[in-house]
Design a protein around this motif. Structure first.
Motif, short mmCIF file in Angstrom:
data_model
loop_
_atom_site.label_atom_id
_atom_site.label_comp_id
_atom_site.label_asym_id
_atom_site.label_seq_id
_atom_site.Cartn_x
_atom_site.Cartn_y
_atom_site.Cartn_z
N GLU A 20 0.83 -1.21 0.00
CA GLU A 20 0.00 0.00 0.00
C GLU A 20 0.86 1.26 0.00
O GLU A 20 0.53 2.25 -0.64
CB GLU A 20 -0.94 0.01 1.21
N LEU A 21 1.96 1.23 0.75
CA LEU A 21 2.85 2.40 0.79
C LEU A 21 3.48 2.66 -0.57
O LEU A 21 3.80 3.81 -0.90
CB LEU A 21 3.93 2.22 1.85
N ARG A 22 3.68 1.64 -1.37
CA ARG A 22 4.24 1.83 -2.72
C ARG A 22 3.23 2.51 -3.64
O ARG A 22 3.62 3.14 -4.61
CB ARG A 22 4.66 0.50 -3.30
N LYS A 23 1.96 2.41 -3.34
CA LYS A 23 0.92 3.05 -4.16
C LYS A 23 0.77 4.54 -3.84
O LYS A 23 0.19 5.27 -4.63
CB LYS A 23 -0.43 2.37 -3.91
N VAL A 24 1.30 4.96 -2.71
CA VAL A 24 1.14 6.34 -2.28
C VAL A 24 1.94 7.26 -3.19
O VAL A 24 3.09 6.98 -3.54
CB VAL A 24 1.61 6.52 -0.82
N ILE A 25 1.32 8.35 -3.60
CA ILE A 25 2.03 9.38 -4.37
C ILE A 25 2.54 10.40 -3.38
O ILE A 25 1.77 11.17 -2.79
CB ILE A 25 1.09 10.04 -5.40
N TRP A 26 3.85 10.40 -3.15
CA TRP A 26 4.44 11.29 -2.17
C TRP A 26 4.62 12.67 -2.77
O TRP A 26 4.96 12.82 -3.93
CB TRP A 26 5.79 10.74 -1.72
N PRO A 27 4.38 13.74 -1.99
CA PRO A 27 4.55 15.09 -2.52
C PRO A 27 6.03 15.41 -2.75
O PRO A 27 6.91 14.90 -2.06
CB PRO A 27 3.97 15.98 -1.42
N SER A 28 6.25 16.29 -3.71
CA SER A 28 7.61 16.74 -3.96
C SER A 28 8.01 17.72 -2.85
O SER A 28 7.18 18.16 -2.05
CB SER A 28 7.70 17.43 -5.31
N ARG A 29 9.28 18.08 -2.80
CA ARG A 29 9.74 19.02 -1.78
C ARG A 29 9.01 20.37 -1.92
O ARG A 29 8.61 20.97 -0.94
CB ARG A 29 11.25 19.22 -1.88
N ARG A 30 8.83 20.82 -3.16
CA ARG A 30 8.15 22.11 -3.40
C ARG A 30 6.70 22.05 -2.89
O ARG A 30 6.22 22.98 -2.27
CB ARG A 30 8.21 22.43 -4.87
N GLN A 31 6.01 20.96 -3.19
CA GLN A 31 4.64 20.81 -2.72
C GLN A 31 4.58 20.75 -1.20
O GLN A 31 3.71 21.36 -0.58
CB GLN A 31 4.02 19.53 -3.28
N LEU A 32 5.52 20.04 -0.60
CA LEU A 32 5.56 19.92 0.85
C LEU A 32 5.77 21.28 1.51
O LEU A 32 5.09 21.62 2.48
CB LEU A 32 6.67 18.95 1.26
N VAL A 33 6.68 22.07 0.97
CA VAL A 33 6.92 23.42 1.50
C VAL A 33 5.68 24.28 1.33
O VAL A 33 5.28 25.00 2.25
CB VAL A 33 8.15 24.06 0.81
N THR A 34 5.04 24.20 0.17
CA THR A 34 3.83 24.98 -0.09
C THR A 34 2.72 24.60 0.87
O THR A 34 2.08 25.47 1.48
CB THR A 34 3.36 24.77 -1.54
N TYR A 35 2.49 23.30 1.05
CA TYR A 35 1.44 22.84 1.96
C TYR A 35 1.73 23.27 3.40
O TYR A 35 0.83 23.67 4.13
CB TYR A 35 1.28 21.32 1.91
N THR A 36 3.00 23.19 3.79
CA THR A 36 3.38 23.58 5.14
C THR A 36 3.11 25.06 5.37
O THR A 36 2.57 25.46 6.40
CB THR A 36 4.86 23.27 5.40
N ILE A 37 3.47 25.90 4.40
CA ILE A 37 3.23 27.34 4.53
C ILE A 37 1.74 27.63 4.60
O ILE A 37 1.30 28.44 5.42
CB ILE A 37 3.91 28.10 3.37
N VAL A 38 0.96 26.96 3.77
CA VAL A 38 -0.50 27.16 3.78
C VAL A 38 -1.07 26.79 5.14
O VAL A 38 -1.89 27.53 5.71
CB VAL A 38 -1.18 26.36 2.65
N VAL A 39 -0.64 25.68 5.69
CA VAL A 39 -1.15 25.25 7.00
C VAL A 39 -0.74 26.24 8.08
O VAL A 39 -1.56 26.61 8.93
CB VAL A 39 -0.65 23.82 7.32
N LEU A 40 0.50 26.69 8.07
CA LEU A 40 0.96 27.64 9.08
C LEU A 40 0.21 28.97 9.00
O LEU A 40 -0.15 29.55 10.03
CB LEU A 40 2.47 27.86 8.97
#
Length: 54
Positions: free
Chosen positions: A7-27
């Motif tokens: 199941e973990l292999r099926k997960v689409i992991w976010p890129s570093r840019r997406q992760l930074v963007t999501y983190t900023i949005v949440v903060l």
């Protein structure tokens, strides 16, 4: 355990840019909500003091 790995292999992991963007949005959102709750608390506290005196 194999199913978990499969199941973990099926997960689409976010890129570093997406992760930074999501983190900023949440903060930003959490900061906004904290400010809103603080402001409402201040307004209600002033209202209570106005109604019941000091």
């Amino acid at each position: 355990m194999r199913e978990v790995v499969a199941e973990l292999r099926k997960v689409i992991w976010p890129s570093r840019r997406q992760l930074v963007t999501y983190t900023i949005v949440v903060l930003v959102f959490v900061s906004f909500m904290v400010a809103l709750v603080w402001l409402l608390d201040l307004v209600f506290a002033q209202g209570v003091l106005y109604l019941f005196g000091t």
